[in-house]
Design a protein around this motif. Structure first.
Motif, PDB file in Angstrom:
ATOM      1  N   GLY A 133      -0.766   6.853   2.249  1.00 33.56           N
ATOM      2  CA  GLY A 133      -1.245   7.305   3.546  1.00 33.56           C
ATOM      3  C   GLY A 133      -0.505   8.541   4.018  1.00 33.56           C
ATOM      4  O   GLY A 133       0.463   8.985   3.400  1.00 33.56           O
ATOM      5  N   VAL A 135     -13.980  -1.230   4.509  1.00 34.13           N
ATOM      6  CA  VAL A 135     -14.254   0.137   4.076  1.00 34.13           C
ATOM      7  C   VAL A 135     -14.941   0.110   2.722  1.00 34.13           C
ATOM      8  O   VAL A 135     -15.972   0.754   2.519  1.00 34.13           O
ATOM      9  CB  VAL A 135     -12.951   0.949   3.987  1.00 34.13           C
ATOM     10  CG1 VAL A 135     -13.236   2.354   3.468  1.00 34.13           C
ATOM     11  CG2 VAL A 135     -12.269   1.012   5.338  1.00 34.13           C
ATOM     12  N   TYR A 143      -4.989   1.532   7.207  1.00 34.28           N
ATOM     13  CA  TYR A 143      -5.767   1.014   6.089  1.00 34.28           C
ATOM     14  C   TYR A 143      -5.012  -0.137   5.439  1.00 34.28           C
ATOM     15  O   TYR A 143      -3.821  -0.022   5.122  1.00 34.28           O
ATOM     16  CB  TYR A 143      -6.037   2.121   5.074  1.00 34.28           C
ATOM     17  CG  TYR A 143      -7.118   3.070   5.542  1.00 34.28           C
ATOM     18  CD1 TYR A 143      -6.888   3.946   6.590  1.00 34.28           C
ATOM     19  CD2 TYR A 143      -8.377   3.072   4.943  1.00 34.28           C
ATOM     20  CE1 TYR A 143      -7.878   4.809   7.041  1.00 34.28           C
ATOM     21  CE2 TYR A 143      -9.378   3.928   5.383  1.00 34.28           C
ATOM     22  CZ  TYR A 143      -9.126   4.788   6.430  1.00 34.28           C
ATOM     23  OH  TYR A 143     -10.121   5.635   6.873  1.00 34.28           O
ATOM     24  N   TYR A 144      -5.735  -1.234   5.207  1.00 40.27           N
ATOM     25  CA  TYR A 144      -5.148  -2.442   4.657  1.00 40.27           C
ATOM     26  C   TYR A 144      -5.792  -2.803   3.324  1.00 40.27           C
ATOM     27  O   TYR A 144      -7.019  -2.762   3.178  1.00 40.27           O
ATOM     28  CB  TYR A 144      -5.353  -3.619   5.615  1.00 40.27           C
ATOM     29  CG  TYR A 144      -4.676  -3.468   6.945  1.00 40.27           C
ATOM     30  CD1 TYR A 144      -5.326  -2.886   8.022  1.00 40.27           C
ATOM     31  CD2 TYR A 144      -3.368  -3.930   7.140  1.00 40.27           C
ATOM     32  CE1 TYR A 144      -4.712  -2.750   9.255  1.00 40.27           C
ATOM     33  CE2 TYR A 144      -2.745  -3.809   8.363  1.00 40.27           C
ATOM     34  CZ  TYR A 144      -3.419  -3.217   9.421  1.00 40.27           C
ATOM     35  OH  TYR A 144      -2.803  -3.088  10.635  1.00 40.27           O
ATOM     36  N   ASP A 146     -12.035   8.866  10.538  1.00 42.02           N
ATOM     37  CA  ASP A 146     -11.453   8.025   9.483  1.00 42.02           C
ATOM     38  C   ASP A 146     -10.015   7.628   9.809  1.00 42.02           C
ATOM     39  O   ASP A 146      -9.414   6.826   9.087  1.00 42.02           O
ATOM     40  CB  ASP A 146     -11.469   8.758   8.134  1.00 42.02           C
ATOM     41  CG  ASP A 146     -12.872   9.013   7.629  1.00 42.02           C
ATOM     42  OD1 ASP A 146     -13.122  10.134   7.119  1.00 42.02           O
ATOM     43  OD2 ASP A 146     -13.719   8.104   7.730  1.00 42.02           O
ATOM     44  N   TRP A 169     -10.553  -2.694   0.589  1.00 43.51           N
ATOM     45  CA  TRP A 169      -9.811  -1.927   1.593  1.00 43.51           C
ATOM     46  C   TRP A 169     -10.499  -2.097   2.940  1.00 43.51           C
ATOM     47  O   TRP A 169     -11.719  -1.977   3.037  1.00 43.51           O
ATOM     48  CB  TRP A 169      -9.768  -0.449   1.227  1.00 43.51           C
ATOM     49  CG  TRP A 169      -8.863  -0.137   0.084  1.00 43.51           C
ATOM     50  CD1 TRP A 169      -9.206  -0.048  -1.225  1.00 43.51           C
ATOM     51  CD2 TRP A 169      -7.464   0.119   0.152  1.00 43.51           C
ATOM     52  NE1 TRP A 169      -8.100   0.247  -1.986  1.00 43.51           N
ATOM     53  CE2 TRP A 169      -7.010   0.360  -1.157  1.00 43.51           C
ATOM     54  CE3 TRP A 169      -6.529   0.173   1.189  1.00 43.51           C
ATOM     55  CZ2 TRP A 169      -5.689   0.645  -1.461  1.00 43.51           C
ATOM     56  CZ3 TRP A 169      -5.216   0.463   0.894  1.00 43.51           C
ATOM     57  CH2 TRP A 169      -4.803   0.687  -0.419  1.00 43.51           C
ATOM     58  N   TYR A 170      -9.702  -2.370   3.946  1.00 41.29           N
ATOM     59  CA  TYR A 170     -10.170  -2.463   5.321  1.00 41.29           C
ATOM     60  C   TYR A 170      -9.423  -1.422   6.137  1.00 41.29           C
ATOM     61  O   TYR A 170      -8.403  -0.882   5.700  1.00 41.29           O
ATOM     62  CB  TYR A 170      -9.883  -3.859   5.899  1.00 41.29           C
ATOM     63  CG  TYR A 170     -10.784  -4.949   5.400  1.00 41.29           C
ATOM     64  CD1 TYR A 170     -10.680  -5.431   4.104  1.00 41.29           C
ATOM     65  CD2 TYR A 170     -11.735  -5.519   6.234  1.00 41.29           C
ATOM     66  CE1 TYR A 170     -11.505  -6.442   3.649  1.00 41.29           C
ATOM     67  CE2 TYR A 170     -12.562  -6.548   5.799  1.00 41.29           C
ATOM     68  CZ  TYR A 170     -12.434  -6.999   4.512  1.00 41.29           C
ATOM     69  OH  TYR A 170     -13.249  -8.002   4.074  1.00 41.29           O
ATOM     70  N   ARG A 171      -9.927  -1.145   7.321  1.00 43.50           N
ATOM     71  CA  ARG A 171      -9.201  -0.262   8.220  1.00 43.50           C
ATOM     72  C   ARG A 171      -9.374  -0.727   9.658  1.00 43.50           C
ATOM     73  O   ARG A 171     -10.354  -1.390   9.996  1.00 43.50           O
ATOM     74  CB  ARG A 171      -9.673   1.191   8.082  1.00 43.50           C
ATOM     75  CG  ARG A 171     -11.101   1.454   8.553  1.00 43.50           C
ATOM     76  CD  ARG A 171     -11.494   2.886   8.225  1.00 43.50           C
ATOM     77  NE  ARG A 171     -12.860   3.182   8.670  1.00 43.50           N
ATOM     78  CZ  ARG A 171     -13.495   4.319   8.382  1.00 43.50           C
ATOM     79  NH1 ARG A 171     -12.908   5.258   7.650  1.00 43.50           N
ATOM     80  NH2 ARG A 171     -14.724   4.502   8.829  1.00 43.50           N
ATOM     81  N   ARG A 226     -10.931  -4.630  12.927  1.00 41.98           N
ATOM     82  CA  ARG A 226     -10.742  -4.305  11.524  1.00 41.98           C
ATOM     83  C   ARG A 226     -12.095  -4.355  10.836  1.00 41.98           C
ATOM     84  O   ARG A 226     -12.871  -5.300  11.025  1.00 41.98           O
ATOM     85  CB  ARG A 226      -9.768  -5.292  10.882  1.00 41.98           C
ATOM     86  CG  ARG A 226      -9.321  -4.914   9.491  1.00 41.98           C
ATOM     87  CD  ARG A 226      -8.244  -5.844   8.972  1.00 41.98           C
ATOM     88  NE  ARG A 226      -7.030  -5.769   9.772  1.00 41.98           N
ATOM     89  CZ  ARG A 226      -5.882  -6.356   9.421  1.00 41.98           C
ATOM     90  NH1 ARG A 226      -5.809  -7.046   8.283  1.00 41.98           N
ATOM     91  NH2 ARG A 226      -4.823  -6.258  10.209  1.00 41.98           N
ATOM     92  N   GLU A 255       0.841  -1.202   0.000  1.00 37.14           N
ATOM     93  CA  GLU A 255       0.000   0.000   0.000  1.00 37.14           C
ATOM     94  C   GLU A 255       0.871   1.246   0.000  1.00 37.14           C
ATOM     95  O   GLU A 255       1.993   1.236   0.498  1.00 37.14           O
ATOM     96  CB  GLU A 255      -0.908   0.040   1.234  1.00 37.14           C
ATOM     97  CG  GLU A 255      -1.866  -1.120   1.376  1.00 37.14           C
ATOM     98  CD  GLU A 255      -1.408  -2.126   2.395  1.00 37.14           C
ATOM     99  OE1 GLU A 255      -2.260  -2.846   2.962  1.00 37.14           O
ATOM    100  OE2 GLU A 255      -0.190  -2.202   2.634  1.00 37.14           O
TER     101      GLU A 255
END
Length: 122
Positions: free
Chosen positions: A9, A48, A93-94, A89, A36-38, A45, A6
């Motif tokens: 950021g 998103v 973020y993954y 937010d 995308w996850y966060r 987790r 990624e």
């Protein structure tokens, strides 16, 4: 072996924008779902946004209308444009990808990136 990296950021003020990118590499044969996850401190987790190969998208209620996910299958990348960012937010973020490898073309596995920090603060 499949790798996800990624980028994009950083620190942004409330109301600002960021664009995250996820590049895939390795012995990938096919990619299915990309998302995308966060994960915020002390929280689970959460998804998103996600996108299927046909372009169907899904968003968490909290980001609908502010975030847009997209994918480039030729480059095997997935992006998320985040606008009108809010302090809530803030999270790591993954990138998440469901893919098959050249060595096991019928076996679908889930892969994760290392995460990128997004901080929304004035």
């Amino acid at each position: 072996q499949v790798q996800l990296v990624e980028s994009g950021g950083g620190l942004v003020q409330p109301g600002g924008s960021l664009r995250l990118s996820c590049a895939t590499s390795g012995s990938i044969r096919n990619i299915n779902y990309m998302g995308w996850y966060r994960q915020a401190p002390g929280k689970r987790r959460e998804l998103v946004a996600g996108i299927t190969p046909s372009g169907t998208t899904d968003y968490a209620y909290s980001v609908k209308g502010r975030f847009t996910i997209s994918r480039d299958d030729a480059k095997r990348t997935v992006h998320i444009q985040m606008n009108s960012l809010k302090p809530e937010d803030t999270a790591v973020y993954y990138c998440n990808v469901h893919a098959s490898s050249i060595s096991s073309p019928t076996l679908w596995s889930e892969y994760w990136g290392q995460g990128t920090q997004v901080t929304v603060s004035s």
